[in-house]
Scaffold this motif. Structure first.
Motif, PDB file in Angstrom:
ATOM      1  N   HIS A 101       9.180   2.313 -14.427  1.00  0.00           N
ATOM      2  CA  HIS A 101      10.417   2.850 -14.991  1.00  0.00           C
ATOM      3  C   HIS A 101      10.566   2.423 -16.448  1.00  0.00           C
ATOM      4  CE1 HIS A 101      12.443  -1.092 -14.872  1.00  0.00           C
ATOM      5  NE2 HIS A 101      11.824  -1.265 -13.715  1.00  0.00           N
ATOM      6  N   THR A 102      11.390   3.142 -17.171  1.00  0.00           N
ATOM      7  CA  THR A 102      11.610   2.831 -18.583  1.00  0.00           C
ATOM      8  C   THR A 102      12.473   1.581 -18.721  1.00  0.00           C
ATOM      9  OG1 THR A 102      13.490   4.356 -18.618  1.00  0.00           O
ATOM     10  CG2 THR A 102      11.361   5.211 -19.349  1.00  0.00           C
ATOM     11  N   PHE A 103      12.396   0.979 -19.903  1.00  0.00           N
ATOM     12  CA  PHE A 103      13.114  -0.275 -20.156  1.00  0.00           C
ATOM     13  C   PHE A 103      14.603  -0.161 -19.867  1.00  0.00           C
ATOM     14  CE2 PHE A 103       9.410  -0.690 -23.042  1.00  0.00           C
ATOM     15  CZ  PHE A 103       8.926  -1.918 -22.625  1.00  0.00           C
ATOM     16  N   GLY A 106      15.932  -0.269 -16.372  1.00  0.00           N
ATOM     17  CA  GLY A 106      15.813  -1.558 -15.700  1.00  0.00           C
ATOM     18  C   GLY A 106      17.028  -2.439 -15.845  1.00  0.00           C
ATOM     19  N   VAL A 110      17.951   0.997 -11.981  1.00  0.00           N
ATOM     20  CA  VAL A 110      16.910   0.654 -11.008  1.00  0.00           C
ATOM     21  C   VAL A 110      17.321  -0.516 -10.114  1.00  0.00           C
ATOM     22  CG1 VAL A 110      14.539  -0.191 -10.735  1.00  0.00           C
ATOM     23  CG2 VAL A 110      15.022   1.660 -12.347  1.00  0.00           C
ATOM     24  N   CYS A 128       7.612  -3.454  -9.393  1.00  0.00           N
ATOM     25  CA  CYS A 128       8.151  -2.686 -10.518  1.00  0.00           C
ATOM     26  C   CYS A 128       7.397  -2.984 -11.810  1.00  0.00           C
ATOM     27  CB  CYS A 128       9.633  -2.995 -10.709  1.00  0.00           C
ATOM     28  SG  CYS A 128      10.663  -2.458  -9.330  1.00  0.00           S
ATOM     29  N   HIS A 129       7.127  -1.924 -12.540  1.00  0.00           N
ATOM     30  CA  HIS A 129       6.511  -2.025 -13.866  1.00  0.00           C
ATOM     31  C   HIS A 129       7.457  -1.379 -14.867  1.00  0.00           C
ATOM     32  CE1 HIS A 129       3.514  -1.910 -17.091  1.00  0.00           C
ATOM     33  NE2 HIS A 129       3.842  -0.642 -17.272  1.00  0.00           N
ATOM     34  N   GLN A 130       7.796  -2.109 -15.904  1.00  0.00           N
ATOM     35  CA  GLN A 130       8.743  -1.639 -16.919  1.00  0.00           C
ATOM     36  C   GLN A 130       8.012  -1.398 -18.231  1.00  0.00           C
ATOM     37  OE1 GLN A 130      13.036  -3.159 -17.464  1.00  0.00           O
ATOM     38  NE2 GLN A 130      11.869  -4.419 -18.873  1.00  0.00           N
ATOM     39  N   SER A 131       8.194  -0.205 -18.808  1.00  0.00           N
ATOM     40  CA  SER A 131       7.498   0.126 -20.046  1.00  0.00           C
ATOM     41  C   SER A 131       8.168   1.336 -20.696  1.00  0.00           C
ATOM     42  CB  SER A 131       6.017   0.401 -19.768  1.00  0.00           C
ATOM     43  OG  SER A 131       5.280   0.490 -20.973  1.00  0.00           O
ATOM     44  N   VAL A 136       4.888   4.873 -18.472  1.00  0.00           N
ATOM     45  CA  VAL A 136       5.106   4.922 -17.025  1.00  0.00           C
ATOM     46  C   VAL A 136       4.494   6.192 -16.429  1.00  0.00           C
ATOM     47  CG1 VAL A 136       7.174   3.486 -17.157  1.00  0.00           C
ATOM     48  CG2 VAL A 136       7.413   5.978 -17.131  1.00  0.00           C
ATOM     49  N   ASP A 227       9.800  -2.337 -27.698  1.00  0.00           N
ATOM     50  CA  ASP A 227      10.707  -1.940 -26.626  1.00  0.00           C
ATOM     51  C   ASP A 227      12.114  -1.837 -27.209  1.00  0.00           C
ATOM     52  OD1 ASP A 227      12.330  -4.429 -26.207  1.00  0.00           O
ATOM     53  OD2 ASP A 227      10.410  -5.275 -25.605  1.00  0.00           O
TER      54      ASP A 227
END
Length: 297
Positions: A101-103, A106, A110, A128-131, A136, A227
């Motif tokens: 998901h996008t920063f 988060g 989310v 979860c991966h945040q970027s 993503v 970011d």
């Protein structure tokens, strides 16, 4: 008599507790309402405690019922943890849903989404991966994520894309900036300013460039960040202004003021996306339903 209470008793009662309605609980469980009602009454006899009460035409949880629901949820989660830990130790990732998901999502969306999912499905686990939005999507396309949430819609025939909601773009300025005296501004009021932006390729950078183009100018970007939190820190330090997504308002920055933009088209749409083959996966279906409900869709 507590030793007669089964995990199934817990599951049926929690379904009722979530709905406080026998029919809706039965629909959730895939059984008939009479089965749920009998199970709840049998559980009361096993415990020797009244868990529900009739109020007019409705059946409500008593205080003891709320206590049991809380404890039952904890028990089922402990059971799920034990299973998940054992499977993870054997290399089986079936209970882990990988989300990218996008920063900005988060910050609130989310975490709230996953919290509501776990309340209904305590067996789920998440990675979860945040970027950035573009990154993503890359995670999804190369198989590193099961579901993505972001503002970039993957253009791939093998991917299902579902719009969730639209949010405004905001102008971020340093606290004390002359523009803070306005409740709403037009982007052209900042045309002579320096801008802080995400690096090229990020969807937030694209939103900024496009918004400025519609306002009739090309922004002079002097600082790039990795970011949106770095971008806003640069804005707070007086290095420029920026265009940020509305969800950044979930995060308080003491040196930054975010001002709504009156310009037409200053918004972005948030999407949920997954591979077509994942559409039948129970975890993906549950997440999709929760995301649509959470976004007001």
């Amino acid at each position: 008599m507590n030793d007669e209470v089964s995990f199934r008793d817990f599951e049926v009662f929690l379904a009722f507790a979530r709905n406080e309605h026998f029919v809706r609980a039965a629909e959730e469980l895939g059984v008939n309402a009479t089965t749920v009602q009998r199970s709840v009454r049998a559980l009361e006899r096993k415990l020797g405690v009244d868990l529900v009460e009739q109020q007019g035409r409705r059946v409500r949880l008593r205080y003891a019922g709320r206590v049991f629901a809380r404890e039952a949820s904890a028990v089922l989660r402990s059971r799920a943890d034990a299973v998940a830990t054992t499977r993870a130790g054997s290399g089986d990732p079936r209970l882990v849903l990988r989300i990218a998901h996008t920063f900005s999502l988060g910050l609130g969306f989310v975490p709230d989404l996953l919290s509501s999912l776990l309340a209904c499905h305590p067996d789920l686990r998440f990675s979860c991966h945040q970027s950035s939005a573009t990154d993503v999507v890359t995670h999804l396309l190369r198989g590193d994520a099961d579901v993505v949430l972001g503002s970039a819609a993957p253009a791939d025939p093998d991917v299902v894309v579902r719009p969730l909601f639209t949010e405004p773009l905001l102008l971020a300025v340093p606290i004390g900036d002359p523009l803070t005296r306005y409740a709403v501004v037009r982007l052209r009021q900042a045309r002579d300013r320096t801008f802080v932006a995400m690096a090229p390729g990020a969807s937030s950078r694209t939103h900024l460039i496009d918004a400025c183009a519609r306002a009739g100018f090309v922004p002079r970007v002097t600082v790039e960040g990795s970011d949106p939190f770095v971008v806003e820190s640069m804005v707070g330090a007086g290095l420029g202004v920026s265009v940020v997504p509305g969800r950044m308002a979930d995060h308080h920055h003491p040196l930054v003021v975010r001002i709504p933009l009156a310009d037409e088209g200053c918004h972005r749409t948030i999407f949920l996306a997954h591979r077509k083959r994942a559409a039948a996966a129970p975890m993906v279906r549950a997440l999709t339903r929760a995301a649509v409900a959470h976004s007001g869709g």
